[in-house]
Design an enzyme around this catalytic site. Structure first.
Site, mmCIF file in Angstrom:
data_model
loop_
_atom_site.group_PDB
_atom_site.id
_atom_site.type_symbol
_atom_site.label_atom_id
_atom_site.label_comp_id
_atom_site.label_asym_id
_atom_site.label_seq_id
_atom_site.Cartn_x
_atom_site.Cartn_y
_atom_site.Cartn_z
ATOM 1 N N ASP A 37 0.731 -1.303 -0.210
ATOM 2 C CA ASP A 37 0.260 0.123 0.176
ATOM 3 C C ASP A 37 0.872 0.910 -0.346
ATOM 4 O O ASP A 37 2.069 0.568 -0.262
ATOM 5 C CB ASP A 37 -0.463 -0.360 1.390
ATOM 6 C CG ASP A 37 -1.740 1.019 1.006
ATOM 7 O OD1 ASP A 37 -1.846 1.165 0.368
ATOM 8 O OD2 ASP A 37 -2.138 1.757 2.432
ATOM 9 N N PHE A 38 0.409 2.327 -0.330
ATOM 10 C CA PHE A 38 1.105 4.019 -0.397
ATOM 11 C C PHE A 38 0.927 4.595 0.632
ATOM 12 O O PHE A 38 1.911 4.609 1.560
ATOM 13 C CB PHE A 38 1.207 4.971 -1.594
ATOM 14 C CG PHE A 38 1.778 5.559 -1.333
ATOM 15 C CD1 PHE A 38 3.074 5.572 -1.746
ATOM 16 C CD2 PHE A 38 1.461 7.053 -1.474
ATOM 17 C CE1 PHE A 38 3.832 6.817 -2.242
ATOM 18 C CE2 PHE A 38 1.856 8.254 -1.110
ATOM 19 C CZ PHE A 38 3.450 8.316 -1.877
ATOM 20 N N ASP A 220 -1.745 -0.348 5.783
ATOM 21 C CA ASP A 220 -2.601 -0.602 6.862
ATOM 22 C C ASP A 220 -3.892 0.477 7.074
ATOM 23 O O ASP A 220 -4.624 -0.095 8.540
ATOM 24 C CB ASP A 220 -1.632 1.034 7.657
ATOM 25 C CG ASP A 220 -2.405 2.605 6.323
ATOM 26 O OD1 ASP A 220 -2.344 1.746 5.203
ATOM 27 O OD2 ASP A 220 -3.206 2.942 6.731
#
Length: 271
Positions: A37-38, A220
């Protein structure tokens, strides 16, 4: 992992960094495929999404690992947005929760079913802009296949007002659904597609699903749970935790800095 795997609370998960030997054992003689994920994973969450920046050290860690194995960035951001922010040509990108995917050598895919919902998204965007304009701190971010409503900067006593507007616009929209995340709502096409489906699609398209590939997914947010769910019986889910909540991840990290440490360890292992 047992086929009856269930959610655990995030504070119960073992640390990925403290269990490196166990991780290494699972990766022995297998081909790793890394999904990241970023926001909140490669870069800290910020008040305004356009201000998020990946650090040079993190970019170097991602680039180094991407030279050792197949690596993809899976983000709710638009494809072009996340690709520019990461700035590495050799990896794959799945933007808009996987509605738009691209990679090296002209690789690309856009979920055609999403295009029919563009008029509904246009209408919802305009309604949200009008109705949220009087709530300080509310931010409407249009993506090609979604409309995000950020309320991180909204006063606590006005969050309910933001929620009411979003729900009202959703009720007046055709073919959209509401999803949530960290101080964000999103209106997206109401079809069976998410980060988990995108990960599965990439594994199949790259002909990795039937080989000795072991997918590793680090994320997250609540939207990353879709990927943890898809991979819980055949991969490794790692949650970057900052709150106590149920999760399908198997391991945890406690910060973006720990993500960088893990990526460097993996690169050392695979080089």
């Amino acid at each position: 992992m047992s086929k009856t795997a269930k959610r655990r609370f995030s504070n119960e998960l073992p640390s990925a960094l403290e269990n490196t030997a166990q991780l290494n054992g699972e990766l022995q003689d297998r081909q790793p495929v890394v999904f990241l994920d970023f926001d909140g994973t490669l870069t800290p969450i910020v008040d305004r999404p356009e201000l998020a920046e990946i650090s040079p050290e993190m970019r170097d860690s991602v680039h180094r690992l991407g030279k050792c194995c197949i690596l993809a960035i899976v983000s709710g951001r638009d494809l072009d947005d996340v690709r520019v922010k990461v700035g590495i040509d050799e990896v794959y990108y799945a933007g808009s929760h996987g509605f738009h995917i691209a990679g090296p050598a002209g690789f690309g895919h856009e979920l055609q079913q999403g295009s029919q919902f563009l008029p509904s998204l246009d209408k919802a965007e305009q309604a949200l802009l009008r109705q949220l304009s009087q709530i300080p701190g509310a931010q409407v971010e249009r993506k090609k296949f979604a409309v995000a409503i950020h309320f991180r900067r909204v006063a606590n006593e006005q969050v309910d007002a933001v929620t009411a507007v979003v729900d009202r616009v959703l009720a007046d929209s055709e073919g959209l659904r509401k999803t949530g995340g960290k101080k964000i709502f999103e209106l997206r096409p109401d079809i069976d597609w998410d980060k988990g489906k995108a990960v599965n699609w990439l594994l199949g398209k790259l002909q990795l699903a039937k080989h000795k590939a072991v997918p590793i997914y680090v994320g997250d947010d609540l939207t990353d749970e879709d990927a943890f769910r898809e991979l819980q019986h055949r991969g490794i889910g790692i949650l970057v935790r900052d709150e106590v909540r149920p999760t399908l991840a198997r391991y945890a990290l406690d910060s973006v800095d720990e993500v960088g440490t893990l990526l460097r360890r993996l690169a050392t292992l695979f080089e």
